[in-house]
Every structure is written in structure tokens, then in C-alpha cells.
Design a protein around this motif. Structure first.
Motif, PDB file in Angstrom:
ATOM      1  N   VAL A  19       0.835  -1.215   0.000  1.00  0.00           N
ATOM      2  CA  VAL A  19       0.000   0.000   0.000  1.00  0.00           C
ATOM      3  C   VAL A  19       0.867   1.262   0.000  1.00  0.00           C
ATOM      4  CG1 VAL A  19      -1.964  -1.138   1.099  1.00  0.00           C
ATOM      5  CG2 VAL A  19      -0.353   0.122   2.536  1.00  0.00           C
ATOM      6  N   ALA A  20       2.125   1.116   0.413  1.00  0.00           N
ATOM      7  CA  ALA A  20       3.044   2.266   0.376  1.00  0.00           C
ATOM      8  C   ALA A  20       3.611   2.468  -1.027  1.00  0.00           C
ATOM      9  CB  ALA A  20       4.175   2.059   1.377  1.00  0.00           C
ATOM     10  N   GLY A  21       3.235   1.595  -1.969  1.00  0.00           N
ATOM     11  CA  GLY A  21       3.645   1.794  -3.361  1.00  0.00           C
ATOM     12  C   GLY A  21       4.901   1.034  -3.750  1.00  0.00           C
ATOM     13  N   LEU A  22       5.346   0.108  -2.898  1.00  0.00           N
ATOM     14  CA  LEU A  22       6.609  -0.581  -3.192  1.00  0.00           C
ATOM     15  C   LEU A  22       6.438  -1.748  -4.168  1.00  0.00           C
ATOM     16  CD1 LEU A  22       8.419  -0.500   0.277  1.00  0.00           C
ATOM     17  CD2 LEU A  22       8.451   1.142  -1.597  1.00  0.00           C
ATOM     18  N   HIS A  23       5.194  -2.101  -4.462  1.00  0.00           N
ATOM     19  CA  HIS A  23       4.930  -3.199  -5.391  1.00  0.00           C
ATOM     20  C   HIS A  23       4.403  -2.562  -6.691  1.00  0.00           C
ATOM     21  CE1 HIS A  23       3.178  -7.525  -5.708  1.00  0.00           C
ATOM     22  NE2 HIS A  23       3.741  -7.129  -6.821  1.00  0.00           N
ATOM     23  N   PRO A  24       5.242  -2.460  -7.743  1.00  0.00           N
ATOM     24  CA  PRO A  24       4.858  -1.685  -8.939  1.00  0.00           C
ATOM     25  C   PRO A  24       3.507  -2.092  -9.534  1.00  0.00           C
ATOM     26  CG  PRO A  24       7.151  -2.390  -9.093  1.00  0.00           C
ATOM     27  CD  PRO A  24       6.591  -3.020  -7.853  1.00  0.00           C
ATOM     28  N   GLU A  25       3.169  -3.385  -9.510  1.00  0.00           N
ATOM     29  CA  GLU A  25       1.909  -3.829 -10.127  1.00  0.00           C
ATOM     30  C   GLU A  25       0.695  -3.149  -9.493  1.00  0.00           C
ATOM     31  OE1 GLU A  25       0.945  -7.706 -11.146  1.00  0.00           O
ATOM     32  OE2 GLU A  25       2.998  -8.330 -11.618  1.00  0.00           O
ATOM     33  N   TYR A  26       0.789  -2.890  -8.187  1.00  0.00           N
ATOM     34  CA  TYR A  26      -0.378  -2.381  -7.464  1.00  0.00           C
ATOM     35  C   TYR A  26      -0.278  -0.881  -7.139  1.00  0.00           C
ATOM     36  CZ  TYR A  26      -1.723  -7.226  -7.056  1.00  0.00           C
ATOM     37  OH  TYR A  26      -2.076  -8.505  -7.357  1.00  0.00           O
ATOM     38  N   ARG A  27       0.756  -0.225  -7.722  1.00  0.00           N
ATOM     39  CA  ARG A  27       0.982   1.186  -7.364  1.00  0.00           C
ATOM     40  C   ARG A  27      -0.249   2.044  -7.685  1.00  0.00           C
ATOM     41  NH1 ARG A  27       6.695   2.322  -9.275  1.00  0.00           N
ATOM     42  NH2 ARG A  27       7.339   1.118  -7.469  1.00  0.00           N
TER      43      ARG A  27
END
Ligand SMILES: C[S@@+](CC[C@H](N)C(=O)[O-])C[C@H]1O[C@@H](n2cnc3c(N)ncnc32)[C@H](O)[C@@H]1O
Length: 217
Positions: A19-27
Motif C-alpha cells: 500500500v506504500a507503493g513498493l509493489h509496482p503492479e499495485y501502485r
């Protein structure tokens, strides 16, 4: 226990990084996550001490904001690992095992109900049942505020699936195929059919705010 329990048990440890944006797919899905949760609390518009039911608590990020607003929060979450994550953060949170269709019998009527990023795990028929059940669980004049992925129409849902595939975001593409992301118009109808007076507002490319009121009797 719900049909996505294993997935969330596995995701729990890493969830706050996603949720902090560290997973590019879910940004993009989680773009403005903190502001979305704050908006949910703000739209709820309840005073300190009011009783709020939160469904699909996850790691407790929305619960934390609700508690900071002085609200009396009762949380429900089906995944054991997610519940552990939430309780590690918020040891005093009143948190129950359960889900949208299985609420703790002891909670009584609440002033409001909230949920973020969870409603799309229900089949459409279950969404309808949940909205009916929640309408019964809220006091007259009470409010529901959800934030979750909704697509404006079938074309946009298809385009977003294709875009995920084209970018090589296979996990996201898989989610968009197998989970039950609703379309705006049928969802609006569902709220109206179950007695809610609802308003919808788009918050990022995926997420919409659903604010629904139960009439005062
Ligand atoms: C993407 S996470 C969102 C967590 C949190 N609400 C947030 O905004 O960060 C989805 C959560 O919904 C829960 N969930 C899945 N199916 C559910 C259901 N049928 N009823 C209630 N919660 C469910 C999952 O276990 C998970 O914790």
C-alpha cells in the motif's frame, strides 16, 4: 473463512509495503492510499464516541485513523494473519473473526459502517446480501462509507485488464480476471434496491468512494 483467505494470510506480512507503493503492479490501485482512508473517515462525519463497524480491516490502517478520530471501532476480518498484523499495531482494537456476511452477533446497532479495498471479494449476489444486512445493522440516519475498485463500464474494465497484461502485471491482471470488481451502474442499483441513498465519487483510476445513508425513520 472466505474464498480469498489463503491469499490474504500470505499477503499480510508484506501488505503495508504494497500500500506504500513498493509493489509496482499495485501502485496505481493504491495511489493516494492514505488520503483515501482519510477521506473515508471524513465522509463518515461522525463525532467522537460514535460506534463504527469496519469490515475487512486488513492490517488496521483505517482502524488506526478511526480510533484517532475518537470513534468506538469494532473490526471484522476473516484472515488470521491480517488480524495478527492489525493487533500488533493496535493491541486494544475490538477485532473479530468474520466477514461481510458473518458479523459478530454482539455488536448491536452501529452509527456507521466502513470498508476499504474489500467489497469486491464478494460475488454480486453476496454484495446485495451484505448491503441488506448492513442496512439492518446501522441505526436510522446512519451512514456507510466504502472505498474500493469499481469500473465505470464494461469497456473500461476490459481496457484496464488489457493494460495490466500489456504492462506485464500478471498478478494484477489475474486479480482483475478472477475477483468481482463491480460496474458502476449495477452497483448504484444495488444500493438503491437495498434501501440506501448512495453517492459515488472516483478517487483514483481504480478506486471509488461509496457514501450511502440510511433514512432516519
Ligand atoms: C486488500 S485488503 C484491504 C485491507 C484494509 N481494509 C485496507 O484498506 O488496507 C482486503 C481485506 O479484505 C479481507 N476480505 C476478503 N474477503 C472478505 C470478505 N468476504 N469479508 C470481509 N473481508 C474480506 C481480506 O482478508 C483483507 O484483509
Amino acid at each position: 473463512m472466505t474464498r480469498f483467505n489463503d491469499l490474504f494470510d500470505r499477503w499480510a506480512e508484506d501488505y503495508d509495503r504494497t500500500v506504500a507503493g513498493l509493489h509496482p503492479e499495485y501502485r496505481e490501485v493504491f495511489a493516494g492510499y492514505r488520503a483515501i482512508l482519510e477521506k473515508v473517515v471524513q465522509e463518515l462525519g461522525l463525532s467522537p464516541g460514535a460506534k463504527v463497524l469496519e469490515i475487512g480491516v486488513g492490517t488496521g490502517n483505517l482502524s488506526q485513523l478511526l480510533l484517532a478520530a475518537g470513534l468506538d471501532v469494532v473490526g471484522v476480518e476473516p484472515s488470521t494473519q491480517m488480524r495478527q498484523g492489525a493487533l500488533a499495531k493496535l493491541p486494544d482494537l475490538a477485532l473479530y473473526e468474520g466477514h461481510f456476511l458473518q458479523l459478530p452477533s454482539t455488536i448491536g446497532l452501529v452509527d456507521g459502517v466502513v470498508s476499504t479495498y474489500a467489497f469486491h471479494h464478494l460475488l454480486d449476489q453476496e454484495k446485495r446480501q451484505a448491503l441488506t444486512l448492513l442496512h439492518r445493522s446501522v441505526k436510522p440516519g446512519g451512514r456507510l462509507v466504502f472505498a474500493d475498485t469499481v469500473f465505470k463500464n464494461e469497456d473500461i474494465r476490459g481496457q484496464m485488464r488489457q493494460e495490466a497484461k500489456d504492462k506485464g502485471f500478471l498478478q494484477l491482471a489475474n486479480d482483475l480476471e478472477r475477483e468481482y470488481y463491480p460496474l458502476l451502474e449495477p452497483l448504484q442499483q444495488m444500493f438503491a434496491d437495498t434501501g440506501w441513498k448512495a453517492q459515488f465519487q472516483q478517487l483514483n483510476r481504480y478506486v471509488w468512494l461509496m457514501r450511502a445513508d440510511k433514512q432516519s425513520s
